[in-house]
Design an enzyme around this catalytic site. Structure first.
Site, PDB file in Angstrom:
ATOM      1  N   TYR A 157      -7.966 -37.371 -10.880  1.00 33.83           N
ATOM      2  CA  TYR A 157      -8.834 -37.880 -10.831  1.00 33.83           C
ATOM      3  C   TYR A 157      -7.736 -39.612 -10.957  1.00 33.83           C
ATOM      4  CZ  TYR A 157     -12.936 -40.467 -12.459  1.00 33.83           C
ATOM      5  OH  TYR A 157     -14.424 -41.859 -12.562  1.00 33.83           O
TER       6      TYR A 157
HETATM    7  N1  LIG Z   1     -19.453 -41.902 -14.783  1.00 31.85           N
HETATM    8  C1  LIG Z   1     -18.621 -42.069 -15.097  1.00 31.85           C
HETATM    9  O1  LIG Z   1     -18.521 -41.851 -16.693  1.00 31.85           O
HETATM   10  C2  LIG Z   1     -17.128 -43.172 -15.354  1.00 31.85           C
HETATM   11  C3  LIG Z   1     -16.585 -43.927 -15.297  1.00 31.85           C
HETATM   12  C4  LIG Z   1     -15.931 -44.311 -14.651  1.00 31.85           C
HETATM   13  C5  LIG Z   1     -15.902 -44.894 -13.365  1.00 31.85           C
HETATM   14  N2  LIG Z   1     -16.576 -44.325 -12.820  1.00 31.85           N
HETATM   15  C6  LIG Z   1     -17.059 -44.037 -11.712  1.00 31.85           C
HETATM   16  O2  LIG Z   1     -17.208 -44.919 -11.546  1.00 31.85           O
HETATM   17  C7  LIG Z   1     -18.488 -44.389  -9.270  1.00 31.85           C
HETATM   18  C8  LIG Z   1     -20.057 -44.007  -9.493  1.00 31.85           C
HETATM   19  O3  LIG Z   1     -19.796 -43.468 -10.660  1.00 31.85           O
HETATM   20  P1  LIG Z   1     -21.579 -42.987 -11.196  1.00 31.85           P
HETATM   21  O4  LIG Z   1     -21.851 -42.634 -12.568  1.00 31.85           O
HETATM   22  O5  LIG Z   1     -22.500 -42.908 -11.051  1.00 31.85           O
HETATM   23  O6  LIG Z   1     -21.314 -41.609 -10.092  1.00 31.85           O
HETATM   24  P2  LIG Z   1     -22.595 -41.044  -9.445  1.00 31.85           P
HETATM   25  O7  LIG Z   1     -22.408 -39.281  -9.337  1.00 31.85           O
HETATM   26  O8  LIG Z   1     -23.980 -40.815 -10.408  1.00 31.85           O
HETATM   27  O9  LIG Z   1     -23.145 -41.536  -8.636  1.00 31.85           O
HETATM   28  C9  LIG Z   1     -21.776 -41.282  -7.556  1.00 31.85           C
HETATM   29  C10 LIG Z   1     -22.794 -41.695  -5.993  1.00 31.85           C
HETATM   30  O10 LIG Z   1     -21.772 -41.625  -4.665  1.00 31.85           O
HETATM   31  C11 LIG Z   1     -22.103 -40.523  -3.848  1.00 31.85           C
HETATM   32  N3  LIG Z   1     -20.592 -39.738  -3.509  1.00 31.85           N
HETATM   33  C12 LIG Z   1     -20.339 -38.931  -3.714  1.00 31.85           C
HETATM   34  N4  LIG Z   1     -19.630 -38.677  -2.551  1.00 31.85           N
HETATM   35  C13 LIG Z   1     -19.512 -39.274  -2.041  1.00 31.85           C
HETATM   36  C14 LIG Z   1     -18.931 -39.992  -0.274  1.00 31.85           C
HETATM   37  N5  LIG Z   1     -18.300 -38.880  -0.205  1.00 31.85           N
HETATM   38  N6  LIG Z   1     -18.889 -40.451   0.866  1.00 31.85           N
HETATM   39  C15 LIG Z   1     -20.570 -41.655   0.733  1.00 31.85           C
HETATM   40  N7  LIG Z   1     -21.207 -41.299  -0.939  1.00 31.85           N
HETATM   41  C16 LIG Z   1     -20.872 -40.033  -1.955  1.00 31.85           C
HETATM   42  C17 LIG Z   1     -22.788 -39.219  -4.403  1.00 31.85           C
HETATM   43  O11 LIG Z   1     -24.022 -39.194  -3.952  1.00 31.85           O
HETATM   44  C18 LIG Z   1     -23.364 -40.573  -5.437  1.00 31.85           C
HETATM   45  O12 LIG Z   1     -25.110 -41.314  -5.458  1.00 31.85           O
HETATM   46  C19 LIG Z   1     -17.508 -43.434  -9.445  1.00 31.85           C
HETATM   47  O13 LIG Z   1     -16.330 -44.528  -8.721  1.00 31.85           O
HETATM   48  C20 LIG Z   1     -16.646 -42.820 -10.225  1.00 31.85           C
HETATM   49  O14 LIG Z   1     -15.376 -42.605 -10.273  1.00 31.85           O
HETATM   50  C21 LIG Z   1     -17.406 -43.617 -13.616  1.00 31.85           C
END
Ligand SMILES: NC(=O)c1ccc[n+]([C@@H]2O[C@H](COP(=O)([O-])OP(=O)(O)OC[C@H]3O[C@@H](n4cnc5c(N)ncnc54)[C@H](O)[C@@H]3O)[C@@H](O)[C@H]2O)c1
Length: 270
Positions: A157
């Site tokens: 990741y």
């Molecule tokens: N949640 C955290 O703590 C955190 C921290 C830093 C960065 N991020 C990043 O922020 C972004 C969003 O995270 P989040 O917490 O909202 O996640 P989440 O899991 O709540 O939402 C992610 C969305 O992406 C969709 N998704 C997953 N794989 C996919 C694919 N192959 N094609 C299309 N859609 C897809 C899922 O269905 C979901 O709707 C991500 O890139 C994550 O890595 C999250």
């Protein structure tokens, strides 16, 4: 400034989490149309229904951004059915567990890199040339604090998010040098309370960010053409502290004393 009013916005992974919130906030800021690409049909349908209830124009597409051929086909479909994308938010991302690197499968390595890294470049390639031609556009790339700081039990990741940060900044410089009118924002948040990282340990140094506040920061960054969103504040200090503190001392202070390197121990995810 990038005006959001009357634009067409595409958010990948926009059916839930911060993606959904950022799409919603763009509409509230006057975006004409929101295109959502997501792999979760149920969430895609419910989010579309809920946003349309407020009379917003929403175009949902079931897309796995890790499938490059599908990305190319869907991008052509979007251009034909909806129009040219002005603001692209590359948000979809996954984590597959909290294993040590030695225990991770080849399948997981490829999957994480395809969705978290390669997809952002492939999706951008489909929409950037038209933005450059038009002399207007904004690309948001969601990396992570894990894209600036090494952390155990999330090595792939981390790799995927470091790669995003490097690519996003390089592209930003190219677009600025070329005076293209297309802006880039790279986003590096610490843990956010969306459920993606359920079970991780947080503290005052790495608090669990509120999704609404982070999403609002990103939308503001688009409006004001900010280069970075780094949250919480401590994330902004990572490059400087990593630069001046010897590695072993950094490991001791940040990793052990502040517990950052133990943060994934209790990870459950979804
Ligand atoms: N949640 C955290 O703590 C955190 C921290 C830093 C960065 N991020 C990043 O922020 C972004 C969003 O995270 P989040 O917490 O909202 O996640 P989440 O899991 O709540 O939402 C992610 C969305 O992406 C969709 N998704 C997953 N794989 C996919 C694919 N192959 N094609 C299309 N859609 C897809 C899922 O269905 C979901 O709707 C991500 O890139 C994550 O890595 C999250």
């Amino acid at each position: 400034m990038t005006k959001i009013k009357d634009t067409i916005v595409l958010v990948t992974g926009g059916a839930s989490g911060i993606g959904r919130l950022m799409g919603d906030m763009c509409l509230q800021n006057g975006a004409a149309k929101l295109i959502i690409w997501d792999v979760n049909k149920e969430k895609l349908d419910s989010t579309t229904r809920e946003l349309r209830a407020f009379h917003f124009i929403v175009h949902p597409y079931l897309v796995d951004v890790g499938n490059t051929q599908l990305v190319i086909e869907m991008a052509a479909k979007v251009k034909q059915e909806v129009g040219m994308v002005d603001i692209l938010i590359n948000n979809a991302g996954i984590i597959t567990g909290n294993k040590m690197f030695s225990e991770i499968s080849h399948h997981d390595v490829d999957k994480i890199m395809d969705i978290n890294t390669n997809a952002l470049m492939h999706v951008t390639l489909e929409f950037l040339p038209e933005m450059i031609k038009k002399g207007f556009g904004h690309i948001v790339n969601i990396s992570s604090a894990a894209g600036m700081l090494a952390n155990p039990q999330m090595s792939v990741y981390c790799a995927s998010k470091w790669a995003v940060a490097g690519w996003s900044e390089s592209m930003r410089i190219e677009l600025e040098n070329g005076k293209t009118g297309v802006h880039v924002t790279t986003v590096n948040p610490s843990y956010i309370d969306t459920g993606m990282f359920t079970g991780v340990s947080t503290n005052w140094l790495i608090p669990l960010l509120k999704p609404e506040a982070l999403a609002a920061k990103v939308v503001r960054a688009v409006k004001y053409n900010r280069l970075f969103v780094r949250a919480p504040f401590m994330v902004q200090l990572i490059p400087f502290t990593r630069g001046i503190i010897p590695v072993r001392l950094f490991d001791l202070i940040v990793g052990k004393w502040f517990g950052v390197y133990r943060s994934m121990h209790g990870f459950k995810g979804r």
